[in-house]
Design an enzyme around this catalytic site. Structure first.
Site, PDB file in Angstrom:
ATOM      1  N   HIS A  29      -0.620   4.286   0.646  1.00  0.00           N
ATOM      2  CA  HIS A  29      -1.344   5.310   1.408  1.00  0.00           C
ATOM      3  C   HIS A  29      -1.712   4.725   2.775  1.00  0.00           C
ATOM      4  O   HIS A  29      -1.460   3.557   3.035  1.00  0.00           O
ATOM      5  CB  HIS A  29      -2.615   5.729   0.653  1.00  0.00           C
ATOM      6  CG  HIS A  29      -3.557   4.589   0.422  1.00  0.00           C
ATOM      7  ND1 HIS A  29      -3.401   3.698  -0.620  1.00  0.00           N
ATOM      8  CD2 HIS A  29      -4.661   4.174   1.117  1.00  0.00           C
ATOM      9  CE1 HIS A  29      -4.369   2.787  -0.563  1.00  0.00           C
ATOM     10  NE2 HIS A  29      -5.142   3.048   0.478  1.00  0.00           N
ATOM     11  N   LYS A  61       0.841  -1.207   0.000  1.00  0.00           N
ATOM     12  CA  LYS A  61       0.000   0.000   0.000  1.00  0.00           C
ATOM     13  C   LYS A  61       0.868   1.245   0.000  1.00  0.00           C
ATOM     14  O   LYS A  61       1.891   1.289   0.671  1.00  0.00           O
ATOM     15  CB  LYS A  61      -0.849   0.013   1.287  1.00  0.00           C
ATOM     16  CG  LYS A  61      -2.326  -0.242   1.061  1.00  0.00           C
ATOM     17  CD  LYS A  61      -3.060  -0.308   2.373  1.00  0.00           C
ATOM     18  CE  LYS A  61      -3.553   1.049   2.786  1.00  0.00           C
ATOM     19  NZ  LYS A  61      -4.454   1.000   3.942  1.00  0.00           N
TER      20      LYS A  61
END
Length: 217
Positions: free
Chosen positions: A108, A106
């Site tokens: 974010h 990921k």
């Protein structure tokens, strides 16, 4: 080593839920197996809760010292979760941290590939089976990247059969390559011992014996 109560209960539970079946099953290796255990079929709340209790009993029985339980994505994720829930309850009362990996990184939010507790210290990996050992090697890489140590591995069943390359099983290869114990809730020997105790599996038991004679470690 005879069969223990929790192992007998696990086999009965797996048969009742059609997770463990006897017959003829073609494995990825091309072998025709007289039995098949598909832990992915523990797919309801009640069955997942129950399987956690069996894994917890096996964790306790294994004597593997660990600081955290790691469930490899994807199949290991619910197994790790249900195991730590069972360990937190009676009779163990052990509040054990757990985590699992994302398959995709990921960029974010919290970022990174690990979800749950920080992956550190001695790590016990929980998964359904070890067939080729590839998934375990991926887990070891993740653990080493986090500067943690692999303490051992726990799976649902040890088929106790040789791999493609001859004398050792995939489980024995993992034990040899990483120098850690690999334990299972049950082994093929436990399943056969249960069948003998019941006395109603004549033809299936004969097939199991023939299979073990041919491919057993």
């Amino acid at each position: 080593m005879g069969i223990k109560d929790y192992q007998r209960e696990f086999i009965e539970f797996a048969i009742k839920n059609e997770v463990l079946k006897f017959g003829e099953f073609t494995l990825k290796s091309g072998r025709i197996s007289p039995y098949f255990l598909n832990a992915g079929l523990f797919n309801t709340g009640a069955s997942l809760s129950k399987i956690g209790k069996f894994y917890a009993a096996a964790v306790n029985d294994s004597g593997i010292e660990h600081d955290i339980i790691f469930g490899p994505a994807y199949k290991g994720v619910p197994l790790a979760c249900t195991t730590v829930i069972a360990l937190a309850e009676a009779p163990y009362h052990k509040d054990t941290p757990y985590c699992f990996n994302r398959k995709e990184k990921k960029d974010h939010g919290e970022g990174g590939t690990i979800v749950g507790s920080a992956l550190k210290g001695k790590v016990l990996v929980i998964d359904d089976v070890i067939t080729a050992g590839t998934a375990i090697r991926e887990s070891v890489q993740i653990i080493e990247d986090c500067k943690a140590q692999l303490a051992g591995v726990l799976v649902a069943v040890d088929r106790q059969e040789t791999g493609k390359n001859g004398d050792t099983s995939a489980i024995q290869e993992v034990e040899r390559d990483f120098g850690v114990p690999v334990k299972a809730i049950v082994t093929m020997s436990h399943i056969m011992e249960y069948m003998e105790e019941q006395g109603t599996y004549g033809a299936h038991l004969a097939q199991m014996r023939a299979y073990r004679e041919k491919y057993g470690v």
